[in-house]
Design a protein around this motif. Structure first.
Motif, short mmCIF file in Angstrom:
data_model
loop_
_atom_site.label_atom_id
_atom_site.label_comp_id
_atom_site.label_asym_id
_atom_site.label_seq_id
_atom_site.Cartn_x
_atom_site.Cartn_y
_atom_site.Cartn_z
N TYR A 45 -5.15 16.63 5.57
CA TYR A 45 -5.03 15.21 5.86
C TYR A 45 -6.32 14.47 5.47
CZ TYR A 45 -4.46 10.92 8.57
OH TYR A 45 -4.37 9.61 8.95
N TYR B 105 -6.17 6.26 16.25
CA TYR B 105 -4.76 6.41 15.88
C TYR B 105 -4.22 7.78 16.29
CZ TYR B 105 -4.93 2.21 13.00
OH TYR B 105 -5.05 0.94 12.57
N GLY C 271 4.95 9.29 18.24
CA GLY C 271 6.18 8.53 18.04
C GLY C 271 5.93 7.18 17.40
N SER C 272 4.86 7.06 16.60
CA SER C 272 4.59 5.80 15.91
C SER C 272 4.37 6.09 14.43
CB SER C 272 3.32 5.17 16.49
OG SER C 272 2.74 4.28 15.55
N ARG C 273 4.73 5.12 13.57
CA ARG C 273 4.53 5.37 12.13
C ARG C 273 3.06 5.36 11.78
NH1 ARG C 273 4.50 0.59 8.67
NH2 ARG C 273 4.46 -1.26 9.98
N TRP C 274 2.22 4.85 12.69
CA TRP C 274 0.78 4.83 12.41
C TRP C 274 0.09 6.12 12.84
CZ3 TRP C 274 -0.21 1.13 9.28
CH2 TRP C 274 0.53 -0.05 9.35
N GLY D 4 2.11 12.84 11.95
CA GLY D 4 3.38 12.67 12.68
C GLY D 4 3.21 12.62 14.19
N GLY D 5 1.99 12.33 14.67
CA GLY D 5 1.77 12.24 16.12
C GLY D 5 1.57 13.61 16.76
#
Ligand SMILES: Cc1cc2nc3c(=O)[nH]c(=O)nc-3n(C[C@H](O)[C@H](O)[C@H](O)COP(=O)(O)OP(=O)(O)OC[C@H]3O[C@@H](n4cnc5c(N)ncnc54)[C@H](O)[C@@H]3O)c2cc1C
Length: 388
Positions: free
Chosen positions: A268, A340, A345-348, A352-353
């Motif tokens: 990442y 972040y 459960g957020s696209r940010w 993938g959280g």
């Protein structure tokens, strides 16, 4: 210690890897730990399907002796398998049945108990839970208060257990109860196999801080169990229980999980955050070195077992170091990925959280199977010979 694997163990590692890549659903990221499967119906269905496939290969009872339905594999092969499963975050194992109840029954169980339970564990037909901890008996397990009083050809069990993982999915419970309140506390405890569908067994959910229903509170309200469910001798259950806990783990899951998470973070940061500061890079390097140390500590436990020795402070070193590594890794990762990373459960949310869950889960890593303080006591007294 020989750090190398035999050609047979190396080819087994490849076989496990190939199997998992073929059988896990496409794009599988996995839950943060294998226990999470009990928290979700869809995940549980995948887990049972994987369990069926693992059973077909004999891998649920890999290192069990052949006479009990195992493959008779070496301890190192078992470690290679556990490492592959943890690295791929693969569900499907019934850890309590396969690593604790089964081996305890082989040593202490009657022929009838072995016939009734060992085959079912090998075939992946049953889920077990472990009813040891109570509201006032955790680290000091021998002070447990659940009672089992003789009645007819059996016992009546009354009491409460807590933090019982997967109890809401389990058909059977390995339970410790006091049969002799007059005896010194370690000597009045018996080990029972309790059918979870028995009248009087009440399972209540305990939702953890990740919002998962994995733990439960168990109440035994006058539950009758036949004498044939007593493992070993009455009042001598402590010894079977300690044997059960000794089978618990080598600690390889910690380093495998850490290695996979490190690789995810490294990938990442390379693609999205190439300008990582020197401090952050050094922190990642430290975690990479520690992951390798944790791995060798776990292999040392497996190597001792392979030599027929019983690891004591060595297993504590592996557990304490590996579980604390997960906490350091979570802190490092959260620092690198920034605010972040707490999102789920957020696209940010990066990765993938997944990281927020990993971070929350890492907090409890130092508790089960003996807390990190208890492991340090063992290292101090048995390893370093310090006075109690
Ligand atoms: C993820 C997870 C899964 C679990 N699954 C199960 C399960 O399936 N079945 C089951 O029966 N239980 C399970 N447990 C419970 C677990 O075994 C207990 O939480 C653990 O033994 C600690 O007991 P306790 O929570 O009562 O804490 P306590 O024993 O009350 O400890 C509280 C604090 O005091 C410290 N402490 C206690 N004694 C000493 C000492 N002698 N020296 C120094 N410090 C000490 C501890 O380290 C801890 O920090 C699970 C727990 C977790 C977190």
């Amino acid at each position: 210690m020989d750090f190398g694997l035999s050609p047979q163990e190396e080819s087994f590692r490849e076989a496990v890897r190939a199997f998992l890549r073929a059988e896990l659903p496409a794009g599988w990221q996995g839950p943060v730990d294998t226990a999470s499967d009990a928290a979700d119906d869809d995940l549980w269905a995948i887990s049972l399907e994987m369990r069926r496939k693992l059973a077909a290969r004999g891998w649920l009872s890999l290192a069990w002796p052949r006479q009990y339905g195992g493959l008779g594999a070496s301890h190192l092969q078992q470690i290679v398998f556990d490492e592959g499963m943890a690295y791929h975050r693969a569900p499907g194992l019934d850890i309590i049945g396969g690593r604790m109840v089964g081996p305890a029954l082989m040593e202490y169980g009657t022929e009838e108990q072995k016939r009734a339970h060992l085959g079912a564990i090998c075939r992946g037909e049953v889920t077990w839970c472990q009813g040891f901890t109570e509201p006032d008996a955790g680290s000091d397990l021998a002070s447990l208060q659940t009672r089992a009083e003789p009645q007819g050809d059996g016992f009546v069990i009354t009491g409460q257990k807590v933090y019982t993982g997967r109890a809401h999915r389990a058909q059977w419970c390995a339970l410790l109860a006091r049969t002799n309140p007059q005896a010194p506390k370690h000597k009045g405890i018996s080990y029972f196999l309790v059918d979870m569908s028995s009248p009087g067994v009440v399972v209540r959910p305990l939702v953890d801080m990740m919002g998962r229903h994995f733990f439960n509170q168990l109440t035994f309200d006058g539950v009758w169990v036949p004498r044939s469910c007593l493992v070993g001798e009455q009042d001598q259950g402590w010894y079977a229980a300690v044997a059960t806990l000794n089978f618990e783990r080598t600690g390889i899951d910690y380093s495998a999980s850490a290695r996979r998470t490190l690789e995810d973070i490294a990938a990442y940061t390379q693609t999205l955050r190439p300008r990582l500061s020197e401090v952050r890079r050094r922190q990642l390097a430290d975690r990479a070195v520690e992951t390798q140390v944790s791995r060798w500590l776990a292999y040392r436990v497996g190597w001792l077992q392979a030599k027929g020795l019983i690891p004591s402070y060595e297993a504590s070193m592996s557990k304490a170091f590996g579980s604390e590594l997960l906490q350091r890794l979570a802190a490092t990762a959260m620092g690198i990925l920034g605010p972040y990373a707490v999102l789920a459960g957020s696209r940010w949310a990066p990765l993938g959280g997944w990281l927020s869950q990993f971070s929350l889960r890492s907090i409890s890593a130092t508790i089960p199977g003996g807390t990190t303080e208890v492991q340090r006591n063992i290292i101090a007294t048995r390893g370093l010979g310090l006075p109690r």
